[in-house]
Design an enzyme around this catalytic site. Structure first.
Site, short mmCIF file in Angstrom:
data_model
loop_
_atom_site.label_atom_id
_atom_site.label_comp_id
_atom_site.label_asym_id
_atom_site.label_seq_id
_atom_site.Cartn_x
_atom_site.Cartn_y
_atom_site.Cartn_z
N CYS A 147 0.87 -1.17 0.00
CA CYS A 147 0.00 0.00 0.00
C CYS A 147 0.91 1.23 0.00
O CYS A 147 1.86 1.30 0.79
CB CYS A 147 -0.92 -0.02 1.21
SG CYS A 147 -1.90 -1.54 1.26
N CYS A 384 -0.58 4.53 13.20
CA CYS A 384 -0.94 3.65 12.08
C CYS A 384 -0.02 3.89 10.90
O CYS A 384 0.15 5.02 10.46
CB CYS A 384 -2.34 3.98 11.55
SG CYS A 384 -3.65 3.62 12.64
N1 SAH Z 1 -2.47 -4.99 6.96
C1 SAH Z 1 -3.66 -4.71 7.63
C2 SAH Z 1 -3.48 -4.29 9.08
C3 SAH Z 1 -2.36 -3.36 9.42
S1 SAH Z 1 -2.44 -1.67 8.91
C4 SAH Z 1 -4.47 -3.69 6.87
O1 SAH Z 1 -3.93 -3.08 5.96
O2 SAH Z 1 -5.64 -3.52 7.19
C5 SAH Z 1 -3.56 -0.87 10.07
C6 SAH Z 1 -4.29 0.34 9.43
O3 SAH Z 1 -3.43 1.47 9.29
C7 SAH Z 1 -4.80 0.04 8.03
O4 SAH Z 1 -6.09 0.55 7.85
C8 SAH Z 1 -3.81 0.79 7.19
O5 SAH Z 1 -4.30 1.01 5.92
C9 SAH Z 1 -3.60 2.03 8.00
N2 SAH Z 1 -2.41 2.80 7.59
C10 SAH Z 1 -1.30 2.34 6.98
N3 SAH Z 1 -0.42 3.33 6.76
C11 SAH Z 1 -0.96 4.46 7.26
C12 SAH Z 1 -0.52 5.82 7.37
N4 SAH Z 1 0.68 6.19 6.95
N5 SAH Z 1 -1.34 6.70 7.95
C13 SAH Z 1 -2.55 6.33 8.43
N6 SAH Z 1 -3.02 5.05 8.39
C14 SAH Z 1 -2.24 4.13 7.79
FE1 SF4 Z 2 -1.07 -2.42 3.23
FE2 SF4 Z 2 -1.69 -3.17 5.76
FE3 SF4 Z 2 0.46 -4.22 4.51
FE4 SF4 Z 2 0.51 -1.68 5.26
S1 SF4 Z 2 0.39 -3.44 6.63
S2 SF4 Z 2 1.19 -2.49 3.26
S3 SF4 Z 2 -1.64 -1.06 4.96
S4 SF4 Z 2 -1.68 -4.46 3.90
#
Ligand code: SAH
Ligand code: SF4
Length: 417
Positions: A147, A384
């Site tokens: 992501c 997060c």
């Molecule tokens: N991999 C899983 C869980 C971990 S991430 C998932 O993607 O759902 C936990 C949350 O933090 C997710 O909703 C993710 O998209 C969000 N997140 C990731 N990077 C972020 C950022 N830089 N700022 C705010 N939220 C973020």
């Molecule tokens: Fe995407 Fe969740 Fe993995 Fe971050 S931890 S790269 S938000 S799937």
């Protein structure tokens, strides 16, 4: 990188990684008991030579000491004959993840940098609130998904965490917070102390994609929910997925915890870009799987996480489309708006406060709750998406070496020309 290190092959951006690995023997041949199911402890004791009847009794006692009282030494297990303590210690271990660093934010959020027995770093975060204490647990070292707004996604090295390493985070938090019940006390997940430190909730929102490590996450959460042990209710546990659609029904049926879905965009174009797993499982499939999620209802809503990225996904039209989608799929939903947490080199900016307010209002007007999450622990990179460990530094060193080798080769060519 040592030859015995257990890194995963990094697959394409959206493919799951195989996860099956047998119960662990330490380098010294002793068996780790943390992370084993009750029956597996019994079988391990039988395998080491106890007769089935004794193994059953001892497994029950040991389970209680490990998960109810937080004991790590067999010598402290007072209902097991002293003569057996040495034998148990020679065969088995009860360990915690190694703590490399513990940090506390000005807002009370705590972050621990942990290390696996084979030398990989990962992190867990504890967030105290007025009425709850939430532990943010990691499921993988790094993440195979990429992501574009997430720092964890830029880590090069990935391996699934073992059940022991996942449940170990909860146990370590209990150690650090001094929250194991005293003798005779019941395990409770409802009481909350006035200093705001009781661990009451767990979110699988640390590093990694929990549904790409399904078996280990399931085994760990079953242990966390076991009434004879840590005893946390499934209602206080939330699993967050970026949208691994084929595993969602199983997560609901076999684990049964609350579901959070990282939606983050309402059009194919934008979601393909920022949450690349969308190219494999699109918005329609994802929301259809949400509508079918076992156990979701108006009392137990699905949380849609939506990171606010300036000029990317934050328009009023996006907000209206989000309301339309939730209604179209008839989802018992709430929306969590997460202000983007920046990290060095991140390609985005956070939406303005005014934009976030307008976005949130539109969703509220659609009859859906859409609180804006206050960023916590930003000063210690605990918010997060900020979790990222030195694993990347090691691979950066590899990259540097490769770059140096390339430069030398180029120089060689230059000299030859
Ligand atoms: N991999 C899983 C869980 C971990 S991430 C998932 O993607 O759902 C936990 C949350 O933090 C997710 O909703 C993710 O998209 C969000 N997140 C990731 N990077 C972020 C950022 N830089 N700022 C705010 N939220 C973020
Ligand atoms: Fe995407 Fe969740 Fe993995 Fe971050 S931890 S790269 S938000 S799937």
């Amino acid at each position: 990188m040592s030859a015995d290190t257990q890194l995963m092959p990094i697959p394409g951006p959206v493919d799951p990684v195989p996860v099956k690995r047998a119960a662990q023997c330490r380098a010294d041949g002793r068996i780790e008991l943390v992370g084993l199911a009750k029956d597996q402890i019994r079988f391990a004791l039988e395998g080491a030579g106890l007769d089935p009847k004794q193994a059953k009794l001892r497994a029950k006692q040991i389970w209680h000491w490990i998960y109810h009282r937080g004991t790590t030494e067999f010598a402290a297990m007072t209902d097991i004959a002293k003569a057996q303590h040495g034998w148990l210690t020679a065969q088995f271990v009860i360990t915690r993840p190694a703590v490399i660093e513990a940090q506390v934010s000005t807002d009370g959020t705590r972050k621990w940098l942990l290390q696996t027995h084979d030398g990989h770093d990962y992190e867990m975060v504890f967030i105290p609130d007025a009425d709850r204490g939430t532990l943010c647990v990691s499921s993988q070292v790094g993440c195979t998904l990429n992501c574009t707004f997430c720092h964890t996604g830029t880590m090069k090295l990935v391996r699934n965490l073992e059940p022991a390493e996942i449940v170990g985070q909860v146990m370590l938090a209990r150690d650090a917070l001094g929250e194991w019940p005293k003798e005779g006390e019941a395990q409770s997940d409802t009481s909350y102390t006035s200093d705001g430190r009781m661990l009451t909730n767990i979110v699988m929102m640390g590093m990694g994609e929990p549904l790409y490590n399904f078996d280990h996450v399931k085994q760990a959460l079953k242990i966390v929910m076991d009434g004879d042990g840590l005893g946390l209710s499934k209602r206080r546990i939330t699993l967050s997925t970026s949208g691994v659609v084929p595993m969602m029904a199983r997560a609901g049926e076999e684990i049964g915890v609350n579901l959070a879905v990282s939606l983050h965009a309402v059009t194919k174009e934008v979601r393909d870009e920022i949450v690349p797993i969308n190219k494999k499982y699109g918005i329609d499939e994802l929301l259809t799987a949400c509508a079918a999620y076992p156990g979701a209802n108006n009392a137990r809503r699905i949380t849609f996480e939506y990171v606010m990225l300036k000029d990317k996904n934050d328009s009023d039209a996006d907000a209206r489309e989000l309301v339309r989608l939730i209604k179209h799929y008839d989802l018992p939903a709430k929306v969590n708006l997460i202000p983007f947490n920046p990290w060095p080199g991140a390609p985005y900016e956070c939406s303005t406060a005014e934009r976030i307010r307008s976005f949130s209002n539109i969703i509220f007007q659609g009859g859906i709750s859409a609180p804006v999450r206050t960023p916590r622990g930003r000063d210690i990179d605990a918010a997060c998406g900020q979790l990222k460990t030195s694993a990347e530094k090691r691979s950066r060193a590899d990259l540097d070496r490769e770059a140096a080798a390339l430069r030398e080769a180029a120089d060689g060519l230059h000299d030859a020309a």
